[in-house]
Design an enzyme around this catalytic site. Structure first.
Site, short mmCIF file in Angstrom:
data_model
loop_
_atom_site.label_atom_id
_atom_site.label_comp_id
_atom_site.label_asym_id
_atom_site.label_seq_id
_atom_site.Cartn_x
_atom_site.Cartn_y
_atom_site.Cartn_z
N GLY A 11 26.10 44.51 32.17
CA GLY A 11 26.08 44.79 31.10
C GLY A 11 26.13 42.96 30.53
N THR A 138 28.26 36.36 33.02
CA THR A 138 29.29 37.30 32.80
C THR A 138 30.43 37.60 32.23
OG1 THR A 138 30.45 39.02 34.70
CG2 THR A 138 30.03 36.80 35.15
N VAL A 139 30.91 37.99 31.76
CA VAL A 139 32.21 37.76 30.95
C VAL A 139 33.61 37.80 31.19
CG1 VAL A 139 31.44 38.91 28.40
CG2 VAL A 139 33.10 40.56 30.21
N ASP A 140 33.03 38.28 32.55
CA ASP A 140 34.25 39.48 33.75
C ASP A 140 34.23 37.30 34.73
OD1 ASP A 140 34.71 41.40 33.51
OD2 ASP A 140 33.06 42.12 35.03
N MET A 184 38.49 44.11 29.98
CA MET A 184 37.67 44.15 31.32
C MET A 184 38.10 43.17 32.24
SD MET A 184 33.93 44.18 29.04
CE MET A 184 33.06 45.81 28.85
N GLY A 185 37.62 43.90 33.54
CA GLY A 185 38.29 42.48 34.87
C GLY A 185 37.90 43.78 35.60
N ARG A 186 37.04 43.92 36.31
CA ARG A 186 37.71 44.73 37.56
C ARG A 186 38.08 44.20 38.83
NH1 ARG A 186 32.31 46.40 37.97
NH2 ARG A 186 32.27 44.54 40.07
N GLU A 236 42.17 45.97 33.20
CA GLU A 236 41.86 46.77 34.05
C GLU A 236 41.57 47.04 34.99
OE1 GLU A 236 36.99 48.30 32.45
OE2 GLU A 236 36.48 46.41 33.50
#
Length: 401
Positions: A11, A138-140, A184-186, A236
């Site tokens: 991503g 990564t934005v995460d 976001m943030g799985r 999320e």
């Protein structure tokens, strides 16, 4: 001299291209390689010999590239599995053909696994003329061995700004209302937690703690009773104790075997309305916007992403430098500063850096002051954007040329 190749995977972020710009600029200032080639669509495109020559990029294009969102080289969701010997052999043959000594791979967890796997294959097969270097993004913000990841700070700045603006918006009415912001943030809750920098989050739900529906609804009811309002932020990837996501829908088809999530906010809305905890809800899912915006980039983030690319290039002046990821280490002290470090890519691949549980306040009440002190310096400053026709200027993606 030989050539180098830079490619992007996974991503995108709003600053991923700044790392590419840093590698290009570093080679122009200190030519270690004859050519800097861009691999279009990551490993997937590289295996198809799809390249774009970035060597002589102009200063203007380099500057605009740093503010261009998404992956200017194109990305992929290609999993380079260790038992796929044919793919390894093919990649090495292509590197031989184009005299590519070093592959810089910019991405997240799975991209660092690619760097580790390629380095392992080269080592096991006595291949010494090809090297592999990881540049994190990564934005995460969930990569181990680095203080934070390029891309996260700009997403956090955007989320904080949206949280502040939407909080002001939903408060203009006297009516009872709950607002739910989904980020976001799985696997990790860094993005959702960053919304607390706004100072307006009433309840925060992260993947790091199992979701308790009864406790959550109780807290919503208490908040609404007290203020007639309740501002909720949910990641999320929030889930129940049995591992089931609270999201309304999920699928496992992102190419890496990860769940593709979405709908956590709507699921909370349904719970709240059905329980009667509040009579009205509004949901805002930030979706793709949180990773591809540019208007609120963090200057710290852009500069670090660019300088990380330059640092990665510099390290490859050492012919033994391979199988490494270049990361960031925060210096001790009151003023924020960070140094660039190197770590083995296999220490990063297939691990997740979670938001620290000790930074999470009980009963969904947000995050600690220590967490705020960690986050706040990262979102500081705004780059001086180059504008065109009233909006930020972007480069034409190289895979579209």
């Amino acid at each position: 001299m030989s050539n180098c190749l830079v490619a992007q995977s996974g991503g995108p972020t709003s600053v991923i291209n700044a790392t590419v710009a840093g590698i290009v600029k570093a080679n122009q200032l200190n030519p270690i390689y004859d050519k800097v080639l861009g691999g279009l669509n990551g490993i997937e495109g590289t295996l198809e010999e799809r390249f774009y020559d970035l060597t002589n990029m102009s200063d203007e294009e380099n500057r605009i590239l740093r503010q261009t969102p998404a992956s200017a080289l194109g990305s992929c969701r290609f999993k380079l599995k260790r038992d796929n010997v044919e793919a390894f052999e093919r990649l090495i043959a292509i590197m031989d053909k184009y005299d590519i000594e070093t592959l810089f791979y910019t991405g997240g967890n799975d991209s660092m696994d690619t760097v580790a796997a390629l380095s392992e294959y080269a080592r096991n097969n006595g291949i010494t003329n090809h090297r592999f270097v990881g540049c994190p993004k990564t934005v995460d913000n969930d990569l181990m061995e680095t203080d934070h990841c390029p891309g996260f700070a700009s997403a956090a700045k955007f989320i904080t700004s949206v949280a502040k603006a939407t909080w002001l918006d939903y408060n203009v009415y006297t009516r009872q209302e709950v607002f739910i912001l989904e980020t976001m943030g799985r696997d990790a809750g860094w993005l959702a937690a960053s919304a607390c920098l706004s100072g307006n989050v009433d309840l925060l739900i992260l993947p790091e703690e199992n979701f308790d529906k009864e406790l959550f609804l109780k807290k919503v009811e208490e908040c609404v009773k007290e203020k007639n309002k309740c501002y909720i932020v949910v990641s999320e990837g929030a889930h129940y104790e049995n591992g089931e996501y609270i999201a309304a829908g999920e699928a496992k088809n992102d190419g890496f075997g990860h769940a593709v999530l979405g709908g956590a906010g709507k699921a909370l809305e349904a719970m709240i309305l059905e329980s009667g905890a509040a009579s009205r809800c509004k949901v805002q899912d930030l979706s793709t916007a949180q990773r591809c915006h540019v208007s609120q980039q963090s200057l710290v983030d852009v500069n670090e992403s660019f300088e990380l690319g330059m640092s990665a290039h510099m390290h490859t002046a050492d012919p033994s430098f391979t199988g490494k990821m270049v990361g960031l280490k925060r210096r001790e002290g009151k003023e924020y500063e960070a140094d660039f470090i190197t770590v083995d890519a296999d220490k990063v691949a297939n691990f997740v850096k979670h938001f620290p549980k000790e930074w999470i306040l009980p009963e969904y009440k947000g995050i600690s002051e220590e967490a705020i002190a960690y986050l706040r310096p990262l979102i500081q400053g705004e780059p001086d954007l180059i504008m065109k026709d009233g909006i930020p200027a972007y480069v034409t993606p190289y895979y579209m040329r």
